[in-house]
Design a protein around this motif. Structure first.
Motif, short mmCIF file in Angstrom:
data_model
loop_
_atom_site.label_atom_id
_atom_site.label_comp_id
_atom_site.label_asym_id
_atom_site.label_seq_id
_atom_site.Cartn_x
_atom_site.Cartn_y
_atom_site.Cartn_z
N LYS A 212 0.83 -1.21 0.00
CA LYS A 212 0.00 0.00 0.00
C LYS A 212 0.86 1.25 0.00
CE LYS A 212 -4.16 -1.84 2.24
NZ LYS A 212 -5.03 -1.78 3.43
N GLN A 213 1.88 1.24 0.85
CA GLN A 213 2.76 2.42 0.90
C GLN A 213 3.48 2.63 -0.43
OE1 GLN A 213 5.31 1.65 4.23
NE2 GLN A 213 3.72 2.08 5.77
N ASP A 214 4.00 1.54 -0.97
CA ASP A 214 4.71 1.66 -2.25
C ASP A 214 3.77 2.11 -3.36
OD1 ASP A 214 6.93 0.83 -0.91
OD2 ASP A 214 6.85 -1.25 -1.63
N SER A 215 2.55 1.53 -3.38
CA SER A 215 1.60 1.93 -4.42
C SER A 215 1.20 3.39 -4.27
CB SER A 215 0.36 1.02 -4.37
OG SER A 215 -0.27 1.12 -3.10
N ALA A 216 1.03 3.85 -3.01
CA ALA A 216 0.70 5.26 -2.79
C ALA A 216 1.82 6.17 -3.29
CB ALA A 216 0.43 5.51 -1.31
N LYS A 217 3.07 5.76 -3.02
CA LYS A 217 4.20 6.55 -3.50
C LYS A 217 4.23 6.59 -5.03
CE LYS A 217 7.23 5.66 0.46
NZ LYS A 217 8.47 5.01 0.91
N ILE A 218 3.99 5.44 -5.65
CA ILE A 218 4.03 5.39 -7.12
C ILE A 218 2.90 6.24 -7.71
CG2 ILE A 218 3.76 3.85 -9.10
CD1 ILE A 218 5.12 1.67 -7.36
N ILE A 219 1.69 6.09 -7.12
CA ILE A 219 0.54 6.87 -7.62
C ILE A 219 0.81 8.37 -7.47
CG2 ILE A 219 -1.89 7.41 -7.18
CD1 ILE A 219 -2.21 4.41 -6.41
N TRP A 220 1.33 8.77 -6.30
CA TRP A 220 1.62 10.19 -6.09
C TRP A 220 2.68 10.68 -7.07
CZ3 TRP A 220 -0.06 14.50 -4.23
CH2 TRP A 220 0.81 15.56 -4.03
N LYS A 221 3.67 9.84 -7.35
CA LYS A 221 4.71 10.24 -8.29
C LYS A 221 4.13 10.49 -9.68
CE LYS A 221 9.00 8.51 -10.33
NZ LYS A 221 9.95 7.38 -10.39
N TYR A 222 3.30 9.54 -10.15
CA TYR A 222 2.70 9.72 -11.48
C TYR A 222 1.72 10.89 -11.50
CZ TYR A 222 4.75 5.50 -13.47
OH TYR A 222 5.62 4.57 -13.97
N TRP A 223 0.97 11.07 -10.38
CA TRP A 223 0.05 12.20 -10.32
C TRP A 223 0.80 13.52 -10.35
CZ3 TRP A 223 -4.06 14.81 -11.06
CH2 TRP A 223 -4.33 15.97 -10.34
N ALA A 224 1.93 13.61 -9.63
CA ALA A 224 2.72 14.84 -9.63
C ALA A 224 3.26 15.12 -11.03
CB ALA A 224 3.85 14.72 -8.62
N ASN A 225 3.74 14.07 -11.71
CA ASN A 225 4.23 14.28 -13.07
C ASN A 225 3.11 14.74 -14.00
OD1 ASN A 225 6.77 13.47 -12.27
ND2 ASN A 225 6.46 11.33 -12.86
#
Length: 291
Positions: A212-225
């Motif tokens: 969950k933590q890793d997926s949240a980080k990945i989602i936030w990264k793609y959302w920020a981009n």
């Protein structure tokens, strides 16, 4: 005192000091009283230097030399064979883990050693093939019946028990021991299963949290981009729109200025020189006449 034996020119007696001749010391002088040969004269050993004759001693020395050479060559040949045999022995030990003693190696010839190595290799291949067949058979049986090895072990234990003769008390003790062991193993399996289930739940819970933590980080990264790209695109479109608006306003102002200039030129009187200049200007002429 001593009898004369042979010619004293080329032989003599072993003796001892005169002060000890009559003392009984045979161990200190074991050769006392024996005759030894003196070296032969020079002229008997070697022929006349001026003649081509070969003496008996020359021929004998040559034969001895030839024999010594033959012995040396034979020794070198045997030594080379022994080195090759030792190399073969080392290779056999390295490949097949079979040691050949030095005594056996000395007794065998090179051909016998090669024959033995061939037999060892054939035996090794047979053993390897047998092991492969046995392993394949065990794997096949285990795939068909997972409890095969348990039944084999149980059969061995039963055979061991049957081979002995027990009294009723001893048989009861054996039965109780087997039953208690079986019961303890069942309890151990239950406890072990619970422990493994708890550990698995804990492990997979940690894995779930980490995912969950890793997926949240990945989602936030793609959302920020995506957000940055979208904002950059919006800014670019806004700048382009402002630029187009300014260009449009500039063109409208230019058209208005030109229109006002045309009206001014038409309303006032134009001298002939100015008319000629206006004819030359493409912006104020149309079809060769002033607009």
């Amino acid at each position: 005192m001593f009898p004369k034996i042979g010619n004293f020119s080329n032989s003599a007696y072993y003796s001892k000091p005169s002060s000890q001749i009559f003392n009984n010391e045979p161990k200190l002088y074991p050769n006392y009283g024996k005759v030894y040969a003196l070296p032969r004269p020079y002229y008997q050993q070697y022929p006349n230097p001026g003649s081509n004759e070969r003496s008996f001693y020359h021929e004998k020395a040559e034969k001895v030399h030839e024999k010594s050479l033959e012995r040396k060559l034979l020794y070198l040949k045997n030594r080379q064979i022994n080195i090759e045999k030792e190399k073969i022995r080392d290779e056999v030990f390295k490949l097949y883990n079979i040691s050949i003693s030095n005594f056996e190696l000395r007794r065998m010839t090179y051909e016998q050693l090669l024959t033995k190595v061939v037999k060892i290799h054939q035996k090794f291949k047979e053993n390897t093939a047998a092991l492969i067949i046995q392993q394949s058979w065990r794997n096949y049986i285990l795939r068909k019946d997972p409890n095969y090895m348990k039944r084999i072990r149980l059969a061995r234990r039963l055979a061991k028990i049957k081979s002995k003769k027990y009294t009723p008390n001893e048989a009861a003790v054996v039965i109780q021991r087997i039953y208690r062991g079986h019961r303890v193993r069942l309890e151990y399996d239950i406890i072990r299963g619970k422990y493994r289930i708890e550990n698995n739940n804990k492990y997979f819970g940690d894995v779930q949290i980490k995912l969950k933590q890793d997926s949240a980080k990945i989602i936030w990264k793609y959302w920020a981009n995506f957000r940055d790209a979208r904002n950059a695109k919006i800014k670019k479109e806004e700048a382009e729109r402002i630029k187009q608006q300014k260009e449009k306003e500039r063109r409208e102002a230019e058209e208005l200025r030109k229109l006002q200039a045309r009206k001014t030129i038409v309303n006032r009187e134009i001298p002939p020189q100015a008319v000629q200049k206006l004819k030359k200007a493409s912006t104020l002429t149309k079809g060769g006449r002033v607009v």
